[in-house]
Design an enzyme around this catalytic site. Structure first.
Site, PDB file in Angstrom:
ATOM      1  N   HIS A 291       1.608   4.674  -2.666  1.00 24.52           N
ATOM      2  CA  HIS A 291       1.698   6.119  -2.402  1.00 24.52           C
ATOM      3  C   HIS A 291       3.039   6.680  -2.886  1.00 24.52           C
ATOM      4  O   HIS A 291       3.085   7.747  -3.501  1.00 24.52           O
ATOM      5  CB  HIS A 291       1.552   6.403  -0.906  1.00 24.52           C
ATOM      6  CG  HIS A 291       0.167   6.228  -0.364  1.00 24.52           C
ATOM      7  ND1 HIS A 291      -0.962   6.664  -1.024  1.00 24.52           N
ATOM      8  CD2 HIS A 291      -0.276   5.685   0.806  1.00 24.52           C
ATOM      9  CE1 HIS A 291      -2.037   6.383  -0.280  1.00 24.52           C
ATOM     10  NE2 HIS A 291      -1.644   5.781   0.836  1.00 24.52           N
TER      11      HIS A 291
ATOM     12  N   HIS B 228      -5.818   7.127  -2.692  1.00 23.20           N
ATOM     13  CA  HIS B 228      -6.671   6.021  -2.279  1.00 23.20           C
ATOM     14  C   HIS B 228      -7.691   5.658  -3.353  1.00 23.20           C
ATOM     15  O   HIS B 228      -8.011   6.460  -4.228  1.00 23.20           O
ATOM     16  CB  HIS B 228      -7.351   6.362  -0.954  1.00 23.20           C
ATOM     17  CG  HIS B 228      -6.392   6.253   0.195  1.00 23.20           C
ATOM     18  ND1 HIS B 228      -6.434   7.069   1.295  1.00 23.20           N
ATOM     19  CD2 HIS B 228      -5.334   5.429   0.395  1.00 23.20           C
ATOM     20  CE1 HIS B 228      -5.450   6.745   2.121  1.00 23.20           C
ATOM     21  NE2 HIS B 228      -4.766   5.756   1.599  1.00 23.20           N
TER      22      HIS B 228
ATOM     23  N   HIS C  59       0.835  -1.209   0.000  1.00 20.38           N
ATOM     24  CA  HIS C  59       0.000   0.000   0.000  1.00 20.38           C
ATOM     25  C   HIS C  59       0.876   1.269   0.000  1.00 20.38           C
ATOM     26  O   HIS C  59       0.658   2.182  -0.809  1.00 20.38           O
ATOM     27  CB  HIS C  59      -0.915  -0.033   1.226  1.00 20.38           C
ATOM     28  CG  HIS C  59      -1.830   1.145   1.367  1.00 20.38           C
ATOM     29  ND1 HIS C  59      -3.141   1.129   0.947  1.00 20.38           N
ATOM     30  CD2 HIS C  59      -1.623   2.383   1.892  1.00 20.38           C
ATOM     31  CE1 HIS C  59      -3.697   2.313   1.206  1.00 20.38           C
ATOM     32  NE2 HIS C  59      -2.796   3.099   1.787  1.00 20.38           N
ATOM     33  N   GLU C  60       1.853   1.300   0.873  1.00 14.88           N
ATOM     34  CA  GLU C  60       2.680   2.517   0.976  1.00 14.88           C
ATOM     35  C   GLU C  60       3.526   2.725  -0.285  1.00 14.88           C
ATOM     36  O   GLU C  60       3.761   3.866  -0.693  1.00 14.88           O
ATOM     37  CB  GLU C  60       3.572   2.461   2.217  1.00 14.88           C
ATOM     38  CG  GLU C  60       2.811   2.466   3.542  1.00 14.88           C
ATOM     39  CD  GLU C  60       1.845   3.627   3.729  1.00 14.88           C
ATOM     40  OE1 GLU C  60       2.109   4.723   3.205  1.00 14.88           O
ATOM     41  OE2 GLU C  60       0.804   3.417   4.384  1.00 14.88           O
TER      42      GLU C  60
END
Ligand code: TQI
Ligand code: ZN
Ligand code: ZN
Length: 169
Positions: free
Chosen positions: A130, A136, A126-127
């Site tokens: 980013h 998101h 997930h990171e």
């Protein structure tokens, strides 16, 4: 549906390799480092970017470290659960994880004895999204969906994640 940061920051066009390094102060073991390698590989499979670990922390594009509480970037960690980690948009490269979590680096987090166990690879995937420029997603199956339960493992990119990252790279 996927999203980007305002103004859609991304690593420069034509980037084929990004380096990453671990804060030497953390002294991470190889097992932990392999979890990050696996998380990076999931994104390199669907982009033209490869990720390479470097020992020179100062020069790395992506700098990974575990910290507790206030660690000097104005976004203090909050102890067990709550915020687990944060990463900044391109091309900042900072990727911080909350030392206070019960990180599970291998095995099955759903069987972990600790009720607040957090799967390291799930958070890392997930990171990294980013770090590459994804915001998101509204799609629940997506890695970039903004919530995950403890004791859950979600590491496979969804079609929505792949569509989003392929818009950027
Ligand atoms: N950290 C938040 C996150 O990474 C930090 C954050 C909030 C953020 N809004 C942001 C980062 C906007 C970039 C852009 O989303 S977290 C999850 C998830 C977190 C949450 O610790 O709450 C994961 C870290 F999505 F599962 F809830 C990892 Cl996988
Ligand atoms: Zn931080
Ligand atoms: Zn997020």
């Amino acid at each position: 549906h996927y999203s980007f940061f305002p103004e859609e920051p991304r690593w420069p066009a034509g980037t084929t390799e990004l380096t990453y390094a671990f804060d030497p102060e953390n002294g991470l073991d190889d097992k932990t480092k392999r979890v990050f390698a696996s998380a990076f590989a999931r994104w390199s499979e669907v982009t033209t970017i490869n990720f390479r670990e470097t020992a020179s922390y100062g020069d790395a594009d992506i700098k990974i470290g575990f910290y507790s509480g206030d660690h000097g970037d104005g976004e203090p960690f909050d102890g067990v659960l709550g915020t687990l980690a944060h990463a900044f948009s391109p091309t900042n490269g900072r990727f911080h994880l909350d030392k206070a979590e019960d990180w599970v680096a291998t095995g099955d987090v759903t069987e972990a004895a600790l009720s607040n166990a957090v799967d390291l690879e799930s958070v890392a995937v997930h990171e990294i999204g980013h770090l590459l420029g994804l915001g998101h997603s509204s799609v629940e199956e997506a890695i970039m969906y903004p919530t995950i339960s403890s004791r859950t493992r979600k590491v496979q990119l969804a079609g929505d994640d792949i569509d989003g990252i392929q818009q950027l790279y």
